[in-house]
Design a protein around this motif. Structure first.
Motif, PDB file in Angstrom:
ATOM      1  N   LEU A  86      47.484 -43.545  33.863  1.00 38.79           N
ATOM      2  CA  LEU A  86      46.264 -44.273  34.199  1.00 38.79           C
ATOM      3  C   LEU A  86      45.004 -43.595  33.676  1.00 38.79           C
ATOM      4  N   TRP A  87      44.954 -42.267  33.731  1.00 39.75           N
ATOM      5  CA  TRP A  87      43.769 -41.530  33.306  1.00 39.75           C
ATOM      6  C   TRP A  87      44.114 -40.651  32.124  1.00 39.75           C
ATOM      7  N   ARG A  88      43.840 -41.164  30.935  1.00 37.79           N
ATOM      8  CA  ARG A  88      44.129 -40.415  29.712  1.00 37.79           C
ATOM      9  C   ARG A  88      42.912 -39.600  29.309  1.00 37.79           C
ATOM     10  N   GLU A  89      43.175 -38.479  28.650  1.00 36.14           N
ATOM     11  CA  GLU A  89      42.070 -37.659  28.154  1.00 36.14           C
ATOM     12  C   GLU A  89      41.422 -38.358  26.978  1.00 36.14           C
ATOM     13  N   THR A  90      40.089 -38.452  27.012  1.00 37.55           N
ATOM     14  CA  THR A  90      39.378 -39.110  25.918  1.00 37.55           C
ATOM     15  C   THR A  90      38.810 -38.114  24.935  1.00 37.55           C
ATOM     16  N   ASP A  91      38.815 -36.822  25.248  1.00 39.38           N
ATOM     17  CA  ASP A  91      38.252 -35.838  24.336  1.00 39.38           C
ATOM     18  C   ASP A  91      39.271 -35.345  23.314  1.00 39.38           C
ATOM     19  N   ALA A  92      40.492 -35.838  23.345  1.00 45.82           N
ATOM     20  CA  ALA A  92      41.491 -35.469  22.345  1.00 45.82           C
ATOM     21  C   ALA A  92      41.158 -36.178  21.034  1.00 45.82           C
ATOM     22  N   PRO A  93      41.319 -35.500  19.892  1.00 47.53           N
ATOM     23  CA  PRO A  93      40.978 -36.132  18.633  1.00 47.53           C
ATOM     24  C   PRO A  93      41.879 -37.328  18.347  1.00 47.53           C
ATOM     25  N   SER A  94      41.265 -38.368  17.833  1.00 51.20           N
ATOM     26  CA  SER A  94      42.010 -39.570  17.502  1.00 51.20           C
ATOM     27  C   SER A  94      42.651 -39.407  16.138  1.00 51.20           C
ATOM     28  N   VAL A  95      43.905 -39.817  16.000  1.00 53.28           N
ATOM     29  CA  VAL A  95      44.605 -39.680  14.737  1.00 53.28           C
ATOM     30  C   VAL A  95      45.007 -41.056  14.202  1.00 53.28           C
ATOM     31  N   GLY A  96      44.661 -42.103  14.906  1.00 54.15           N
ATOM     32  CA  GLY A  96      45.038 -43.446  14.487  1.00 54.15           C
ATOM     33  C   GLY A  96      44.142 -43.968  13.380  1.00 54.15           C
ATOM     34  N   PRO A  97      44.263 -45.252  13.066  1.00 56.79           N
ATOM     35  CA  PRO A  97      43.492 -45.834  11.973  1.00 56.79           C
ATOM     36  C   PRO A  97      41.989 -45.813  12.211  1.00 56.79           C
ATOM     37  N   GLU A  98      41.573 -45.761  13.477  1.00 59.08           N
ATOM     38  CA  GLU A  98      40.141 -45.744  13.771  1.00 59.08           C
ATOM     39  C   GLU A  98      39.563 -44.324  13.754  1.00 59.08           C
ATOM     40  N   ALA A  99      40.357 -43.337  13.454  1.00 62.56           N
ATOM     41  CA  ALA A  99      39.926 -41.939  13.456  1.00 62.56           C
ATOM     42  C   ALA A  99      39.019 -41.652  12.268  1.00 62.56           C
ATOM     43  N   ASP A 100      38.241 -40.605  12.410  1.00 66.07           N
ATOM     44  CA  ASP A 100      37.397 -40.123  11.326  1.00 66.07           C
ATOM     45  C   ASP A 100      38.295 -39.695  10.166  1.00 66.07           C
ATOM     46  N   PRO A 101      37.971 -40.076   8.932  1.00 68.30           N
ATOM     47  CA  PRO A 101      38.842 -39.724   7.800  1.00 68.30           C
ATOM     48  C   PRO A 101      39.034 -38.215   7.637  1.00 68.30           C
ATOM     49  N   THR A 102      37.997 -37.437   7.901  1.00 66.53           N
ATOM     50  CA  THR A 102      38.165 -35.991   7.752  1.00 66.53           C
ATOM     51  C   THR A 102      39.082 -35.426   8.829  1.00 66.53           C
ATOM     52  N   THR A 103      39.051 -36.003  10.024  1.00 63.48           N
ATOM     53  CA  THR A 103      39.960 -35.556  11.077  1.00 63.48           C
ATOM     54  C   THR A 103      41.393 -35.823  10.666  1.00 63.48           C
ATOM     55  N   ASP A 104      41.640 -37.007  10.115  1.00 64.06           N
ATOM     56  CA  ASP A 104      42.981 -37.337   9.644  1.00 64.06           C
ATOM     57  C   ASP A 104      43.410 -36.378   8.537  1.00 64.06           C
ATOM     58  N   LEU A 105      42.503 -36.054   7.629  1.00 64.60           N
ATOM     59  CA  LEU A 105      42.844 -35.130   6.541  1.00 64.60           C
ATOM     60  C   LEU A 105      43.137 -33.730   7.073  1.00 64.60           C
ATOM     61  N   HIS A 106      42.380 -33.293   8.066  1.00 62.29           N
ATOM     62  CA  HIS A 106      42.635 -31.977   8.660  1.00 62.29           C
ATOM     63  C   HIS A 106      44.004 -31.944   9.346  1.00 62.29           C
ATOM     64  N   VAL A 107      44.350 -33.017  10.043  1.00 63.76           N
ATOM     65  CA  VAL A 107      45.656 -33.084  10.706  1.00 63.76           C
ATOM     66  C   VAL A 107      46.765 -33.071   9.662  1.00 63.76           C
ATOM     67  N   ARG A 108      46.594 -33.855   8.595  1.00 60.91           N
ATOM     68  CA  ARG A 108      47.602 -33.897   7.531  1.00 60.91           C
ATOM     69  C   ARG A 108      47.721 -32.545   6.831  1.00 60.91           C
ATOM     70  N   ARG A 109      46.586 -31.849   6.651  1.00 63.32           N
ATOM     71  CA  ARG A 109      46.618 -30.527   6.022  1.00 63.32           C
ATOM     72  C   ARG A 109      47.422 -29.553   6.873  1.00 63.32           C
ATOM     73  N   GLU A 110      47.165 -29.552   8.165  1.00 64.00           N
ATOM     74  CA  GLU A 110      47.890 -28.644   9.051  1.00 64.00           C
ATOM     75  C   GLU A 110      49.385 -28.957   9.056  1.00 64.00           C
ATOM     76  N   ARG A 111      49.728 -30.238   9.044  1.00 67.57           N
ATOM     77  CA  ARG A 111      51.147 -30.606   9.009  1.00 67.57           C
ATOM     78  C   ARG A 111      51.801 -30.131   7.716  1.00 67.57           C
ATOM     79  N   ALA A 112      51.082 -30.256   6.606  1.00 73.72           N
ATOM     80  CA  ALA A 112      51.631 -29.805   5.321  1.00 73.72           C
ATOM     81  C   ALA A 112      51.839 -28.294   5.325  1.00 73.72           C
TER      82      ALA A 112
END
Length: 117
Positions: A25-51
């Motif tokens: 019911l109460w999800r944390e909203t301060d977690a970075p978004s990784v979905g399609p609505e996420a900031d492109p640089t955030t997505d790139l940082h997540v992908r970089r770390e995964r690589a």
């Protein structure tokens, strides 16, 4: 006595249900978004770390002898290519006024992580 026992069981059961359901019911909203609505640089940082994590795991598997040398070479080349494309995309999103001493920061970070050749 049975009424108090029934009330106690109801309270314990209600508390257990509330404890289990509350994260839904109460999800944390301060977690970075990784979905399609996420900031492109955030997505790139997540992908970089995964690589980088995938490269470290590949190195570890190779060191332990879990991989055939040919599989290791091709997998490493693919992962390095992916990481390089992600780093280029990150560099393209960086403001052009980055000081000269910061331009080498991604390379230094990769070296510290043990990923750079």
């Amino acid at each position: 006595m049975t009424l108090s026992l029934v009330l106690l069981v109801a309270v314990v059961t209600g508390s257990a249900i509330a404890f289990v359901v509350s994260p839904l019911l109460w999800r944390e909203t301060d977690a970075p978004s990784v979905g399609p609505e996420a900031d492109p640089t955030t997505d790139l940082h997540v992908r970089r770390e995964r690589a980088f994590v995938a490269l470290r795991e590949l190195e570890e598997d190779h060191r332990l002898g879990k991989l055939d040398p040919e599989v290791y070479r091709t997998s490493r080349a693919q992962l390095e290519d992916t990481a390089a494309r992600i780093l280029q995309a990150l560099d393209a999103t960086t403001a052009p006024s980055v000081p000269a001493r910061r331009r080498g920061a991604p390379v230094r970070a990769r070296r510290r992580a043990g990923v750079a050749p």
